[in-house]
Write an enzyme that holds these catalytic residues in place. Sequence first.
Site, PDB file in Angstrom:
ATOM      1  N   SER A 155      47.206  99.389  23.995  1.00 43.73           N
ATOM      2  CA  SER A 155      48.326  98.943  23.169  1.00 43.73           C
ATOM      3  C   SER A 155      48.025  97.527  22.685  1.00 43.73           C
ATOM      4  O   SER A 155      47.185  96.827  23.277  1.00 43.73           O
ATOM      5  CB  SER A 155      49.623  98.937  23.987  1.00 43.73           C
ATOM      6  OG  SER A 155      50.671  98.282  23.303  1.00 43.73           O
ATOM      7  N   TYR A 168      55.512  96.724  31.175  1.00 50.84           N
ATOM      8  CA  TYR A 168      54.721  97.537  30.249  1.00 50.84           C
ATOM      9  C   TYR A 168      53.455  96.773  29.846  1.00 50.84           C
ATOM     10  O   TYR A 168      52.351  97.342  29.824  1.00 50.84           O
ATOM     11  CB  TYR A 168      55.553  97.874  29.012  1.00 50.84           C
ATOM     12  CG  TYR A 168      54.829  98.715  27.985  1.00 50.84           C
ATOM     13  CD1 TYR A 168      54.772 100.097  28.111  1.00 50.84           C
ATOM     14  CD2 TYR A 168      54.203  98.126  26.886  1.00 50.84           C
ATOM     15  CE1 TYR A 168      54.104 100.876  27.168  1.00 50.84           C
ATOM     16  CE2 TYR A 168      53.536  98.894  25.941  1.00 50.84           C
ATOM     17  CZ  TYR A 168      53.492 100.266  26.088  1.00 50.84           C
ATOM     18  OH  TYR A 168      52.825 101.020  25.147  1.00 50.84           O
TER      19      TYR A 168
END
Length: 264
Positions: A155, A168
Amino acid sequence: MNNPETLLQSTLKQFDLTGRTALVTGSSAGIGYAIARGLAGAGARVILNARSTDKLERAAAQLREEGATVFTSAFDVSAGDAVNAAVDRIEAEVGPIDILVNNAGMQRRAPLEQFEEAHWHELMKTNLDSVFLVGKAVARHMIGRQQGKIINICSVQSELGRPGIAPYTASKGAVKMLTKGMAIDWGPHGLQVNGIGPGYFKTELNDALVKNADFSAWLIGRTPSRRWGDVEELMGAAVFLASDASRFVNGHILYVDGGVTATL
């Protein structure tokens, strides 16, 4: 003089996945589904994975309508015994897994001081443990064949932080470094392990952010390409990393983010 048509065919052949089998985790929708569709479009047989059999069958039916060869395998990517059994079953019943895409993931948003311990462990199991468990289970077979492609979905949060998503960010930073570690340990056995770092894409996971006018305005203003990404724009990166075109690429994270990681 070389025939231009022959040169074109030779170049395109590097991206041809005909005869190869790809397992994509978390692929009943969103980014995983788009990547599976892209690999199928390049000729691969694809195995869709999720926990919901109903969602898998609907996704498989959609791909079959487009002419793809599709199998399904419902199992929990964060449970080691289930992962090992599923991978062994796929290898025996479908065939050798040539390409693995570790895509399964989740998001939870909350200020870090309010983040619940149970949610931390749930997020880490889904985003990080699954990459280790599925990667190891598949790599055992790939190592025996001295070849294989593993793509871990990282990501932009593997590099950047945002308020309210510290766990996250921690998980995706760890996936980045696990990708490099896998490449180091398994590269000598003929495997290439790389990552794709998506930026902000229009998916079910991001639906609330897409609909948030203030956030969308901020994101578009911060992104050099001045827009959200469409999941179909991840297909090319996945095909490249899954194909012979990337045979000397190892331990690399390819950011597909419209330039977000290039600017402050």
